[in-house]
Design a protein around this motif. Structure first.
Motif, PDB file in Angstrom:
ATOM      1  N   ALA A 109       0.751  -1.005   0.158  1.00 46.14           N
ATOM      2  CA  ALA A 109      -0.070   0.092  -0.048  1.00 46.14           C
ATOM      3  C   ALA A 109       0.891   1.213  -0.005  1.00 46.14           C
ATOM      4  O   ALA A 109       0.459   2.136  -0.559  1.00 46.14           O
ATOM      5  CB  ALA A 109      -0.864  -0.140   1.191  1.00 46.14           C
ATOM      6  N   LYS A 110       2.074   1.146   0.877  1.00 44.34           N
ATOM      7  CA  LYS A 110       2.714   2.256   0.698  1.00 44.34           C
ATOM      8  C   LYS A 110       3.502   2.580  -0.479  1.00 44.34           C
ATOM      9  O   LYS A 110       3.925   3.686  -1.127  1.00 44.34           O
ATOM     10  CB  LYS A 110       3.861   2.096   1.942  1.00 44.34           C
ATOM     11  CG  LYS A 110       4.705   3.410   2.225  1.00 44.34           C
ATOM     12  CD  LYS A 110       3.984   4.501   2.600  1.00 44.34           C
ATOM     13  CE  LYS A 110       4.832   5.855   3.168  1.00 44.34           C
ATOM     14  NZ  LYS A 110       4.111   6.672   3.623  1.00 44.34           N
ATOM     15  N   ILE A 111       4.180   1.352  -1.121  1.00 38.49           N
ATOM     16  CA  ILE A 111       4.564   1.555  -2.126  1.00 38.49           C
ATOM     17  C   ILE A 111       3.587   2.223  -3.254  1.00 38.49           C
ATOM     18  O   ILE A 111       4.131   3.056  -4.139  1.00 38.49           O
ATOM     19  CB  ILE A 111       5.102   0.137  -2.847  1.00 38.49           C
ATOM     20  CG1 ILE A 111       6.071  -0.171  -1.968  1.00 38.49           C
ATOM     21  CG2 ILE A 111       5.361   0.014  -4.418  1.00 38.49           C
ATOM     22  CD1 ILE A 111       6.935  -1.545  -2.359  1.00 38.49           C
ATOM     23  N   CYS A 112       2.421   1.754  -3.428  1.00 34.51           N
ATOM     24  CA  CYS A 112       1.141   2.259  -4.433  1.00 34.51           C
ATOM     25  C   CYS A 112       1.172   3.741  -4.038  1.00 34.51           C
ATOM     26  O   CYS A 112       1.082   4.740  -5.182  1.00 34.51           O
ATOM     27  CB  CYS A 112      -0.104   1.454  -4.181  1.00 34.51           C
ATOM     28  SG  CYS A 112      -0.046  -0.182  -4.788  1.00 34.51           S
ATOM     29  N   GLN A 113       0.991   3.809  -2.901  1.00 36.90           N
ATOM     30  CA  GLN A 113       0.825   5.695  -2.488  1.00 36.90           C
ATOM     31  C   GLN A 113       2.149   6.278  -3.024  1.00 36.90           C
ATOM     32  O   GLN A 113       1.897   7.337  -3.353  1.00 36.90           O
ATOM     33  CB  GLN A 113       0.731   5.686  -0.821  1.00 36.90           C
ATOM     34  CG  GLN A 113       0.829   6.928  -0.395  1.00 36.90           C
ATOM     35  CD  GLN A 113       0.532   7.176   1.153  1.00 36.90           C
ATOM     36  OE1 GLN A 113       0.552   6.203   1.682  1.00 36.90           O
ATOM     37  NE2 GLN A 113       0.653   8.326   1.685  1.00 36.90           N
ATOM     38  N   LEU A 114       3.368   5.643  -2.543  1.00 41.08           N
ATOM     39  CA  LEU A 114       4.448   6.416  -3.039  1.00 41.08           C
ATOM     40  C   LEU A 114       4.493   6.651  -4.824  1.00 41.08           C
ATOM     41  O   LEU A 114       5.066   7.622  -5.127  1.00 41.08           O
ATOM     42  CB  LEU A 114       5.865   6.078  -2.554  1.00 41.08           C
ATOM     43  CG  LEU A 114       6.003   5.791  -1.196  1.00 41.08           C
ATOM     44  CD1 LEU A 114       7.073   5.199  -0.667  1.00 41.08           C
ATOM     45  CD2 LEU A 114       6.208   7.338  -0.799  1.00 41.08           C
ATOM     46  N   GLU A 115       4.250   5.462  -5.255  1.00 45.72           N
ATOM     47  CA  GLU A 115       4.102   5.647  -6.878  1.00 45.72           C
ATOM     48  C   GLU A 115       3.014   6.612  -7.331  1.00 45.72           C
ATOM     49  O   GLU A 115       3.304   7.363  -8.344  1.00 45.72           O
ATOM     50  CB  GLU A 115       3.602   4.162  -7.525  1.00 45.72           C
ATOM     51  CG  GLU A 115       4.716   3.206  -7.326  1.00 45.72           C
ATOM     52  CD  GLU A 115       4.467   1.848  -7.815  1.00 45.72           C
ATOM     53  OE1 GLU A 115       3.037   1.656  -7.954  1.00 45.72           O
ATOM     54  OE2 GLU A 115       5.167   1.053  -8.197  1.00 45.72           O
ATOM     55  N   ASP A 116       1.903   6.697  -6.636  1.00 43.03           N
ATOM     56  CA  ASP A 116       0.954   7.569  -7.297  1.00 43.03           C
ATOM     57  C   ASP A 116       1.356   8.852  -6.929  1.00 43.03           C
ATOM     58  O   ASP A 116       1.459   9.986  -7.654  1.00 43.03           O
ATOM     59  CB  ASP A 116      -0.349   7.300  -6.182  1.00 43.03           C
ATOM     60  CG  ASP A 116      -1.180   6.161  -6.438  1.00 43.03           C
ATOM     61  OD1 ASP A 116      -0.727   5.522  -7.642  1.00 43.03           O
ATOM     62  OD2 ASP A 116      -2.048   5.743  -5.758  1.00 43.03           O
ATOM     63  N   GLU A 117       2.027   9.091  -5.604  1.00 49.92           N
ATOM     64  CA  GLU A 117       2.594  10.408  -5.441  1.00 49.92           C
ATOM     65  C   GLU A 117       3.555  10.839  -6.392  1.00 49.92           C
ATOM     66  O   GLU A 117       3.778  11.964  -6.869  1.00 49.92           O
ATOM     67  CB  GLU A 117       3.303  10.688  -3.820  1.00 49.92           C
ATOM     68  CG  GLU A 117       2.150  10.576  -2.764  1.00 49.92           C
ATOM     69  CD  GLU A 117       2.724  10.389  -1.471  1.00 49.92           C
ATOM     70  OE1 GLU A 117       4.030  10.469  -1.431  1.00 49.92           O
ATOM     71  OE2 GLU A 117       1.960  10.465  -0.431  1.00 49.92           O
ATOM     72  N   ALA A 118       4.560  10.067  -6.665  1.00 46.99           N
ATOM     73  CA  ALA A 118       5.591  10.270  -7.692  1.00 46.99           C
ATOM     74  C   ALA A 118       5.142  10.519  -8.798  1.00 46.99           C
ATOM     75  O   ALA A 118       5.529  11.597  -9.727  1.00 46.99           O
ATOM     76  CB  ALA A 118       6.656   9.129  -7.774  1.00 46.99           C
TER      77      ALA A 118
END
Length: 197
Positions: A109-118
């Motif tokens: 979930a954190k990776i997805c969030q970071l990808e979305d933010e990126a």
């Protein structure tokens, strides 16, 4: 030791074995006792020896079976302990696996969030770059226009300076000519008070 005494010793040893296994001992007939002989069984030596051998073999089999049973019970207890330990270990591993699964889920979930933010930041930066490129193009166009205006103004200034020099030269020539003509006029004219004025 007589044969009868030997047989009595063997029966006593056998009775000890029987009693050790919780069985009743075999009572031996004593000739001097005044007991009723109607409920007694009289055996010859060979039968007595056969029965003793059978009872001894039976007692030994019971002992072996008891040892086997004790071994089986001990093995069963050890197996139960092993199963209990393995169940505890399996339960702990299952709990650990669940915890790790939760950690993995949180990490994903954190990776997805970071990808979305990126991705969002990259889009924002791309839009900013496009805006800056537009501003740069507009600035370059404006700069080019200002350069052209400056060049035009410099050309106008150069032309005006040229004209001004020309006018200045013409003015100086005019003044010089005027002074010359005035001087010539002054030489030819009579020198009266009015002429002087």
């Amino acid at each position: 030791m007589t044969e009868l005494q030997q047989e009595r010793v063997e029966w006593e040893n056998l009775n000890k074995i029987l009693m050790r296994h919780g069985l009743k001992p075999v009572s031996l007939f004593v000739p001097q006792s005044n007991r009723n002989t109607s409920d007694m069984i009289v055996l010859d030596g060979q039968s007595s020896q056969g029965i003793r051998l059978a009872l001894k073999t039976l007692a030994e089999d019971i002992e072996r079976q008891q040892k086997v049973m004790q071994g089986l019970m001990e093995a069963n207890r050890c197996l139960r302990d092993v199963v209990r330990l393995e169940q505890g270990r399996a339960s702990r591993q299952e709990q650990r696996a669940k915890e790790l699964e939760i950690v993995v889920k949180n990490v994903k979930a954190k990776i997805c969030q970071l990808e979305d933010e990126a991705i969002a930041k990259a889009c924002q930066q791309q839009n900013q770059v496009k805006e800056l490129q537009k501003d740069q193009q507009a600035s370059q166009l404006k700069y080019q226009q200002q350069q052209e205006k400056l060049q035009e103004q410099e050309e106008i200034i150069a032309h005006l300076q040229k004209e001004l020099r020309k006018i200045g030269m013409e003015e100086r020539q005019r003044v010089a000519t005027q002074n010359k003509m005035f001087c010539q006029f002054c030489k030819r004219a009579p020198r009266s008070l009015l002429d002087q004025r």
